[in-house]
Design a protein around this motif. Structure first.
Motif, mmCIF file in Angstrom:
data_model
loop_
_atom_site.group_PDB
_atom_site.id
_atom_site.type_symbol
_atom_site.label_atom_id
_atom_site.label_comp_id
_atom_site.label_asym_id
_atom_site.label_seq_id
_atom_site.Cartn_x
_atom_site.Cartn_y
_atom_site.Cartn_z
ATOM 1 N N VAL A 1 5.949 -3.862 -1.762
ATOM 2 C CA VAL A 1 5.834 -2.413 -1.982
ATOM 3 C C VAL A 1 7.117 -1.716 -1.536
ATOM 4 C CG1 VAL A 1 3.310 -2.380 -1.803
ATOM 5 C CG2 VAL A 1 4.692 -2.105 0.256
ATOM 6 N N HIS A 2 7.438 -0.589 -2.170
ATOM 7 C CA HIS A 2 8.695 0.101 -1.872
ATOM 8 C C HIS A 2 8.587 1.086 -0.714
ATOM 9 C CE1 HIS A 2 7.032 3.600 -3.866
ATOM 10 N NE2 HIS A 2 6.895 2.929 -5.015
ATOM 11 N N SER A 3 7.366 1.432 -0.288
ATOM 12 C CA SER A 3 7.149 2.345 0.843
ATOM 13 C C SER A 3 7.900 3.670 0.668
ATOM 14 C CB SER A 3 7.561 1.681 2.161
ATOM 15 O OG SER A 3 6.839 0.486 2.372
ATOM 16 N N ALA A 4 7.986 4.138 -0.569
ATOM 17 C CA ALA A 4 8.624 5.420 -0.910
ATOM 18 C C ALA A 4 10.106 5.470 -0.541
ATOM 19 C CB ALA A 4 7.875 6.595 -0.267
ATOM 20 N N ARG A 5 10.742 4.313 -0.446
ATOM 21 C CA ARG A 5 12.190 4.243 -0.221
ATOM 22 C C ARG A 5 12.837 3.601 -1.440
ATOM 23 N NH1 ARG A 5 12.901 1.452 5.557
ATOM 24 N NH2 ARG A 5 15.044 1.383 4.800
ATOM 25 N N ASP A 6 13.997 4.104 -1.840
ATOM 26 C CA ASP A 6 14.559 3.667 -3.126
ATOM 27 C C ASP A 6 15.362 2.373 -3.064
ATOM 28 O OD1 ASP A 6 16.924 4.465 -1.948
ATOM 29 O OD2 ASP A 6 17.291 6.145 -3.316
ATOM 30 N N PHE B 1 14.485 -0.393 -0.901
ATOM 31 C CA PHE B 1 13.742 -1.151 0.114
ATOM 32 C C PHE B 1 12.480 -1.756 -0.496
ATOM 33 C CE2 PHE B 1 10.318 -1.059 3.293
ATOM 34 C CZ PHE B 1 10.890 -1.623 4.414
ATOM 35 N N LEU B 2 12.150 -2.978 -0.067
ATOM 36 C CA LEU B 2 10.842 -3.568 -0.378
ATOM 37 C C LEU B 2 10.276 -4.204 0.889
ATOM 38 C CD1 LEU B 2 11.304 -5.328 -3.856
ATOM 39 C CD2 LEU B 2 9.874 -3.338 -3.358
ATOM 40 N N LYS B 3 9.033 -3.923 1.151
ATOM 41 C CA LYS B 3 8.295 -4.561 2.241
ATOM 42 C C LYS B 3 7.372 -5.588 1.608
ATOM 43 C CE LYS B 3 5.146 -3.534 6.067
ATOM 44 N NZ LYS B 3 6.062 -3.888 7.141
ATOM 45 N N VAL B 4 7.420 -6.816 2.145
ATOM 46 C CA VAL B 4 6.609 -7.915 1.616
ATOM 47 C C VAL B 4 5.596 -8.306 2.683
ATOM 48 C CG1 VAL B 4 6.659 -10.227 0.606
ATOM 49 C CG2 VAL B 4 8.651 -8.720 0.365
ATOM 50 N N TYR B 5 4.347 -8.445 2.272
ATOM 51 C CA TYR B 5 3.332 -8.930 3.218
ATOM 52 C C TYR B 5 2.357 -9.844 2.484
ATOM 53 C CZ TYR B 5 0.624 -4.981 1.325
ATOM 54 O OH TYR B 5 -0.010 -4.099 0.490
ATOM 55 N N TRP B 6 1.628 -10.638 3.255
ATOM 56 C CA TRP B 6 0.743 -11.642 2.673
ATOM 57 C C TRP B 6 -0.332 -12.033 3.679
ATOM 58 C CZ3 TRP B 6 5.844 -12.309 4.027
ATOM 59 C CH2 TRP B 6 6.107 -13.146 5.133
ATOM 60 N N SER C 1 3.358 -12.191 9.148
ATOM 61 C CA SER C 1 2.978 -12.267 7.734
ATOM 62 C C SER C 1 3.586 -11.103 6.951
ATOM 63 C CB SER C 1 1.455 -12.265 7.591
ATOM 64 O OG SER C 1 0.908 -11.105 8.195
ATOM 65 N N GLU C 2 4.813 -10.719 7.340
ATOM 66 C CA GLU C 2 5.506 -9.668 6.596
ATOM 67 C C GLU C 2 6.995 -9.726 6.893
ATOM 68 O OE1 GLU C 2 5.298 -5.741 9.347
ATOM 69 O OE2 GLU C 2 3.442 -6.233 8.282
ATOM 70 N N CYS C 3 7.783 -9.120 5.999
ATOM 71 C CA CYS C 3 9.215 -8.942 6.233
ATOM 72 C C CYS C 3 9.726 -7.847 5.300
ATOM 73 C CB CYS C 3 9.998 -10.245 6.054
ATOM 74 S SG CYS C 3 10.137 -10.805 4.356
ATOM 75 N N ASP C 4 10.949 -7.371 5.553
ATOM 76 C CA ASP C 4 11.548 -6.283 4.765
ATOM 77 C C ASP C 4 12.837 -6.762 4.120
ATOM 78 O OD1 ASP C 4 11.215 -4.279 7.685
ATOM 79 O OD2 ASP C 4 9.691 -4.581 6.153
ATOM 80 N N PHE C 5 13.146 -6.166 2.975
ATOM 81 C CA PHE C 5 14.446 -6.332 2.347
ATOM 82 C C PHE C 5 15.006 -4.942 2.073
ATOM 83 C CE2 PHE C 5 12.239 -10.267 1.172
ATOM 84 C CZ PHE C 5 13.183 -11.208 1.559
ATOM 85 N N SER C 6 16.268 -4.745 2.434
ATOM 86 C CA SER C 6 16.899 -3.445 2.192
ATOM 87 C C SER C 6 18.209 -3.640 1.435
ATOM 88 C CB SER C 6 17.141 -2.717 3.519
ATOM 89 O OG SER C 6 17.900 -3.517 4.392
ATOM 90 N N SER C 7 18.933 -2.544 1.196
ATOM 91 C CA SER C 7 20.169 -2.538 0.402
ATOM 92 C C SER C 7 19.926 -3.046 -1.009
ATOM 93 C CB SER C 7 21.260 -3.379 1.092
ATOM 94 O OG SER C 7 21.521 -2.887 2.387
ATOM 95 N N ARG D 1 8.873 -3.422 -7.400
ATOM 96 C CA ARG D 1 9.923 -2.550 -7.885
ATOM 97 C C ARG D 1 10.292 -1.532 -6.805
ATOM 98 N NH1 ARG D 1 11.620 -1.553 -13.066
ATOM 99 N NH2 ARG D 1 9.772 -2.523 -13.983
ATOM 100 N N THR D 2 11.598 -1.354 -6.619
ATOM 101 C CA THR D 2 12.060 -0.317 -5.685
ATOM 102 C C THR D 2 11.766 1.059 -6.261
ATOM 103 O OG1 THR D 2 14.242 -0.615 -6.684
ATOM 104 C CG2 THR D 2 13.851 -1.644 -4.537
#
Length: 176
Positions: A99-104, A106-111, A142-148, A175-176
């Motif tokens: 999910v993008h968490s309303a940031r353009d 960024f994606l937060k991944v969880y499972w 059970s989660e991590c973030d990707f930015s840039s 999708r971001t």
């Protein structure tokens, strides 16, 4: 009695089963006893007659677990054992979500955690089949973030489960 040789133990890509095969021992053999052990505790035992094909299978096992397979050659009152180690395929995580968490950028991944035994998770983010970033995540998380990331772009995220040298993976899009 002589011991068996050319023992092969394979999981066949299954997280709950192992298939065992071997070359029969030379000389006189009454029967074979195949034991499946985890941490020196026997969890399954199968008897295989000398007239049967030299193979057997174990099921209902724990995903990603390291087992010892002991093949015992029996002749009269004497025995000779051969031991090999093998691991079931690790399980995949459940419901991976990005999910993008309303940031353009960024994606937060969880499972939901994978069942069974595992060493770590590895999370990769791809665009056009190229890996852009990857992160190692400990089994307690059970989660991590990707930015840039690029705004508005559709990415593929893969969550890998590692146990020993085996890996299982599942992917989702975000999708971001």
């Amino acid at each position: 009695p002589a011991s068996v040789s050319e023992v092969t133990v394979a999981n066949g890509g299954k997280s709950d089963a192992l298939h065992v095969s071997w070359r029969p021992a030379v000389g006189v053999v009454d029967s074979y006893l195949v034991r499946l052990q985890e941490r020196d505790k026997t969890v399954h035992t199968l008897a295989v007659s000398r007239a049967s094909p030299p193979e057997c299978s174990f099921s209902s096992l724990v995903a990603g677990r390291l087992y010892s397979v002991v093949i015992v050659t029996r002749s009269g009152g004497l025995e000779n054992a051969t031991t090999v180690q093998a691991r079931t395929q690790p399980a995949t995580v459940q419901n991976p979500t990005a999910v993008h968490s309303a940031r353009d950028d960024f994606l937060k991944v969880y499972w939901r955690h994978a069942a069974g035994d595992l060493d770590r998770y590895v999370v990769l983010i791809r665009y056009n089949h190229s890996v852009l970033q990857n992160k190692s995540v400990s089994t307690g998380h059970s989660e991590c973030d990707f930015s840039s990331l690029t705004p508005g772009r559709l990415y593929t995220v893969t969550v890998e489960t590692w146990s020993g040298g085996y890996v299982s993976s599942v992917s989702t899009d975000g999708r971001t």
